[in-house]
Design an enzyme around this catalytic site. Structure first.
Site, short mmCIF file in Angstrom:
data_model
loop_
_atom_site.label_atom_id
_atom_site.label_comp_id
_atom_site.label_asym_id
_atom_site.label_seq_id
_atom_site.Cartn_x
_atom_site.Cartn_y
_atom_site.Cartn_z
N GLY A 46 35.67 42.13 35.25
CA GLY A 46 34.91 42.35 36.46
C GLY A 46 34.36 40.99 36.99
O GLY A 46 34.39 39.89 36.23
N GLN A 51 28.52 35.32 41.61
CA GLN A 51 29.32 34.39 40.66
C GLN A 51 30.35 33.51 41.56
O GLN A 51 30.70 32.45 40.87
CB GLN A 51 30.33 35.19 39.63
CG GLN A 51 29.39 36.25 38.66
CD GLN A 51 29.96 36.68 37.74
OE1 GLN A 51 30.65 37.79 37.95
NE2 GLN A 51 30.62 35.82 36.62
N CYS A 93 31.24 35.99 29.88
CA CYS A 93 30.94 36.32 31.35
C CYS A 93 31.67 34.89 31.74
O CYS A 93 31.45 33.88 31.15
CB CYS A 93 29.45 36.30 31.49
SG CYS A 93 28.99 36.14 33.31
N LEU A 94 32.27 35.06 32.81
CA LEU A 94 32.99 34.04 33.48
C LEU A 94 32.05 32.95 33.74
O LEU A 94 32.51 31.81 34.07
CB LEU A 94 33.78 34.49 34.60
CG LEU A 94 34.98 35.52 34.14
CD1 LEU A 94 35.67 35.87 35.47
CD2 LEU A 94 35.86 34.93 33.15
N HIS A 135 27.20 45.26 33.47
CA HIS A 135 27.17 44.05 33.44
C HIS A 135 27.15 43.27 34.98
O HIS A 135 26.53 42.27 35.29
CB HIS A 135 28.20 43.37 32.48
CG HIS A 135 28.55 41.94 32.41
ND1 HIS A 135 28.50 41.12 31.12
CD2 HIS A 135 28.85 41.20 33.26
CE1 HIS A 135 28.66 40.03 31.37
NE2 HIS A 135 28.99 39.81 32.82
N GLU A 136 28.00 43.88 35.48
CA GLU A 136 28.50 43.35 36.88
C GLU A 136 27.10 43.71 37.90
O GLU A 136 26.74 43.07 38.79
CB GLU A 136 29.81 44.00 37.57
CG GLU A 136 30.85 43.63 36.68
CD GLU A 136 30.97 41.98 36.60
OE1 GLU A 136 30.38 41.29 37.02
OE2 GLU A 136 31.66 41.67 35.21
N HIS A 139 24.58 41.41 37.51
CA HIS A 139 24.74 40.25 38.32
C HIS A 139 23.75 40.12 39.51
O HIS A 139 23.49 39.15 40.12
CB HIS A 139 25.84 39.77 38.41
CG HIS A 139 26.34 38.96 37.34
ND1 HIS A 139 26.09 37.79 36.88
CD2 HIS A 139 27.52 39.46 36.57
CE1 HIS A 139 27.06 37.43 36.02
NE2 HIS A 139 27.94 38.34 35.60
NI NI Z 1 29.48 38.39 33.94
#
Ligand code: NI
Length: 175
Positions: A46, A51, A93-94, A135-136, A139
């Site tokens: 995701g 991000q 996480c990216l 999680h998203e 963000h």
């Molecule tokens: Ni993340």
């Protein structure tokens, strides 16, 4: 089609609360497409707009249910309207390089928002998919998974990252 640059912790944009999307313009359509490309290129489960440097409430998620293989979900202004149960899941996480940790979250969530055409949608997610949604959406509220682990673990990660970034800087200077 474009792969965007992913902002990495401690970039301050990741700490900001993202603003709601009031109109789904061509730019938002393009952002959603680029976010899907970026998520797939990474690859990740995701991605949230902050991000990629856009402080807007939009997330994309790689759906992985049997009926929906290879489908990406776009949710605009997503909100968790119900959550149930709990599970512990190893998250990464990216935007958080070289780290993963176990996080406790709800096991089931009901998410409400808009699709890319502005239609109201409700999505029920369970297990891993419920984790990805939480999680998203975190963000969008300026929260990273490392904000949901113990402060001791977070401090250890921070120090390790600082050292790694310093080393990188040094190497860049010497070369
Ligand atoms: Ni993340």
């Amino acid at each position: 089609m474009a792969v965007l640059k992913i902002c990495k912790y401690p970039d301050p944009i990741l700490k900001q609360e993202a603003g709601p999307i009031v109109e789904i313009t061509d730019d938002i359509h393009k952002l959603a497409e680029d976010m899907i490309d970026t998520m797939r290129e990474a690859p990740g489960a995701g991605l949230a707009a902050p991000q990629v440097g856009q402080s807007l409430r939009i997330i994309v998620i790689e759906a992985s249910t049997a009926e929906e293989v290879g489908q990406a979900l776009v949710v605009i202004n997503p909100e968790i309207i119900r959550s149930d149960g709990s599970l512990v899941y190893e998250e990464g996480c990216l935007s958080v390089i070289d780290y993963s940790a176990k996080v406790t979250r709800a096991n089931q969530v009901l998410v409400r928002g808009l699709d890319i055409d502005g239609n109201p949608i409700e999505i029920e997610a369970e297990g891993r998919m419920a984790v990805v949604f939480q999680h998203e959406i975190d963000h969008l509220n300026g929260i990273l998974f490392i904000d949901r682990i113990s402060s001791l673990k977070r401090e250890i990660y921070r120090r390790r990252l600082k050292k790694a970034l310093k080393k990188e800087e040094q190497e860049a200077r010497e070369s």
